[in-house]
Design a protein around this motif. Sequence first.
Motif, PDB file in Angstrom:
ATOM      1  N   VAL A 200      22.962 -45.307 -57.598  1.00 35.68           N
ATOM      2  CA  VAL A 200      21.587 -45.389 -58.105  1.00 35.68           C
ATOM      3  C   VAL A 200      21.640 -45.973 -59.518  1.00 35.68           C
ATOM      4  O   VAL A 200      22.288 -45.394 -60.394  1.00 35.68           O
ATOM      5  N   PRO A 201      20.957 -47.111 -59.734  1.00 35.06           N
ATOM      6  CA  PRO A 201      21.034 -47.725 -61.064  1.00 35.06           C
ATOM      7  C   PRO A 201      20.043 -47.087 -62.032  1.00 35.06           C
ATOM      8  O   PRO A 201      18.954 -46.668 -61.635  1.00 35.06           O
ATOM      9  N   LEU A 202      20.426 -47.026 -63.306  1.00 35.56           N
ATOM     10  CA  LEU A 202      19.452 -46.712 -64.358  1.00 35.56           C
ATOM     11  C   LEU A 202      18.882 -48.052 -64.854  1.00 35.56           C
ATOM     12  O   LEU A 202      19.127 -49.090 -64.258  1.00 35.56           O
ATOM     13  N   ARG A 296      11.826 -40.627 -66.833  1.00 34.35           N
ATOM     14  CA  ARG A 296      10.824 -39.574 -66.629  1.00 34.35           C
ATOM     15  C   ARG A 296      11.271 -38.564 -65.573  1.00 34.35           C
ATOM     16  O   ARG A 296      10.817 -37.422 -65.569  1.00 34.35           O
ATOM     17  N   THR A 297      12.109 -38.964 -64.646  1.00 34.74           N
ATOM     18  CA  THR A 297      12.605 -38.015 -63.642  1.00 34.74           C
ATOM     19  C   THR A 297      13.483 -36.978 -64.345  1.00 34.74           C
ATOM     20  O   THR A 297      14.358 -37.358 -65.128  1.00 34.74           O
ATOM     21  N   PRO A 298      13.276 -35.691 -64.083  1.00 31.47           N
ATOM     22  CA  PRO A 298      14.145 -34.688 -64.713  1.00 31.47           C
ATOM     23  C   PRO A 298      15.613 -34.957 -64.390  1.00 31.47           C
ATOM     24  O   PRO A 298      15.989 -35.166 -63.235  1.00 31.47           O
ATOM     25  N   ILE A 299      16.434 -34.958 -65.438  1.00 27.75           N
ATOM     26  CA  ILE A 299      17.789 -35.510 -65.267  1.00 27.75           C
ATOM     27  C   ILE A 299      18.772 -34.529 -64.622  1.00 27.75           C
ATOM     28  O   ILE A 299      19.745 -34.941 -63.989  1.00 27.75           O
ATOM     29  N   PRO A 316      13.013 -42.154 -55.652  1.00 30.33           N
ATOM     30  CA  PRO A 316      13.263 -43.173 -56.682  1.00 30.33           C
ATOM     31  C   PRO A 316      13.028 -42.621 -58.083  1.00 30.33           C
ATOM     32  O   PRO A 316      12.125 -41.798 -58.297  1.00 30.33           O
ATOM     33  N   LEU A 317      13.837 -43.056 -59.017  1.00 28.86           N
ATOM     34  CA  LEU A 317      13.689 -42.590 -60.396  1.00 28.86           C
ATOM     35  C   LEU A 317      12.390 -43.123 -60.997  1.00 28.86           C
ATOM     36  O   LEU A 317      11.961 -44.236 -60.700  1.00 28.86           O
ATOM     37  N   GLN A 318      11.790 -42.304 -61.849  1.00 33.22           N
ATOM     38  CA  GLN A 318      10.543 -42.700 -62.529  1.00 33.22           C
ATOM     39  C   GLN A 318      10.862 -43.050 -63.977  1.00 33.22           C
ATOM     40  O   GLN A 318      11.622 -42.329 -64.641  1.00 33.22           O
ATOM     41  N   TRP A 319      10.246 -44.123 -64.453  1.00 33.71           N
ATOM     42  CA  TRP A 319      10.514 -44.605 -65.816  1.00 33.71           C
ATOM     43  C   TRP A 319       9.218 -44.744 -66.609  1.00 33.71           C
ATOM     44  O   TRP A 319       8.188 -45.126 -66.056  1.00 33.71           O
ATOM     45  N   SER A 320       9.307 -44.488 -67.901  1.00 36.42           N
ATOM     46  CA  SER A 320       8.190 -44.771 -68.798  1.00 36.42           C
ATOM     47  C   SER A 320       7.995 -46.279 -68.866  1.00 36.42           C
ATOM     48  O   SER A 320       8.951 -47.047 -68.790  1.00 36.42           O
ATOM     49  N   GLU A 321       6.745 -46.706 -69.050  1.00 35.69           N
ATOM     50  CA  GLU A 321       6.445 -48.132 -69.213  1.00 35.69           C
ATOM     51  C   GLU A 321       6.862 -48.607 -70.602  1.00 35.69           C
ATOM     52  O   GLU A 321       6.868 -49.806 -70.887  1.00 35.69           O
TER      53      GLU A 321
END
Length: 427
Positions: A200-202, A296-299, A316-321
């Motif tokens: 899973v990529p960051l 944003r996804t709890p790590i 899927p991971l959630q990210w701040s804009e």
Amino acid sequence: MVVLVLGSGAREHALVRALALDPDVDAVLALPGNPGIAALARCLEGDPADPALVLATARREGVDLVVVGPEAPLVAGVADALAEAGIDCFGPSAAASRLEASKAFAKEVMAAAGVPTAAAHVCTTPEQVAAALSATGAPYVVKEDGLAAGKGVVVTEDLTEALEHAAVCLARPGGRVVIEDFLDGPEVSLFCLADGRDVVPLAPAQDFKRVGEGDAGPNTGGMGAYSPLTWAPEGLVEEVLSTVARPTVAEMSRRGTPFTGVLYVGLALTSAGLRVVEFNARFGDPETQSVLARLRTPIGGVLRAASRGELDRLPPLQWSEQTSVTVVVAAEGYPAAPRTGDEIGGLDQVGQVPEVHVLHAGTRLEDGVLRSAGGRVLSVVSLGPDLARARERAYTAADRVTLRGSHVRRDIALAAERGDLDHPRKT
Ligand code: GLY
């Protein structure tokens, strides 16, 4: 969940901060941590690279998950000791961490997995070095084979300097160097979480390794970073997954040394296409500071899923804009001879800059006074709606830190903000 973070830098402070924000994390412990981490986690004494001590600590404290920050505990076998005891650990085994610990091994794995990288010569004698440097030509890229705390790589136009660095590396016990073709094009760091099978990529980031503006001066541990990369070619992450990360993780499994943790892919976007510059087996510093500021996804659940071979179950991971910029405040004399023991002030004023937080690295508390204790002292991390605002916030905050003789690079993310970054693509 009780989580123990190993390490004491700003990268570990970023991990602790993200874990402390995770509602499923009941407590965060750090070994050894630092004064900034101590505000969020209980800091414990001891050597994080001592497998027996880490195991005893994890058992005593009822730890559910150990997250390894730096490479030394990995190479020392901390993940192996925890795995044997049935304690979840985010970080690869000693055998798998050779992807970072030996440049020659990483090249061998890349070749076996068909990963695009620079042509390389592994040398054990000065004669081999001279022949390899003559074959590659300038700029010369000379990498010490083993771990060298960021001081193992020299990139230079000067043949004498290249030969001298190689000679110093060869003179060490078991000395080997890797001489590579120089890779042109901008560099990108992509952290790929791996669970031995899935990846899973960051978000991609860019760091600034040289001490001076315009990439002048010697290499450092990293003077700043930003994420995401608005200029990066579309499809970059998918291309790295399909041509680099997944084949590498599959090759490591095939060898019986599955890779669990962060496969840090350092890339150059060259005119001939993407090429791997290096692998590391851990989160990068300072890129992690900006990457995690946007996650944003709890790590805690993400790292635990990776450690248990359950990445395929993650949504899927959630990210701040928002965009994040990290500026490192370095001590006078860093990187050659950092001055330590000076009082650090202004952090209360920094706290008044919106969307900024400060992460500690080389700091210590002495009789209630915060003092510098290392080369990279603090990471100032901002968020903003775009690079311009994020840079402005990061520098406004960094300029409020008072520390005698300290320095920052003022061009972190500047080329990207100006739209000056180009990514030569293969035709
Ligand atoms: N950002 C460079 C490193 O972590 O090695």
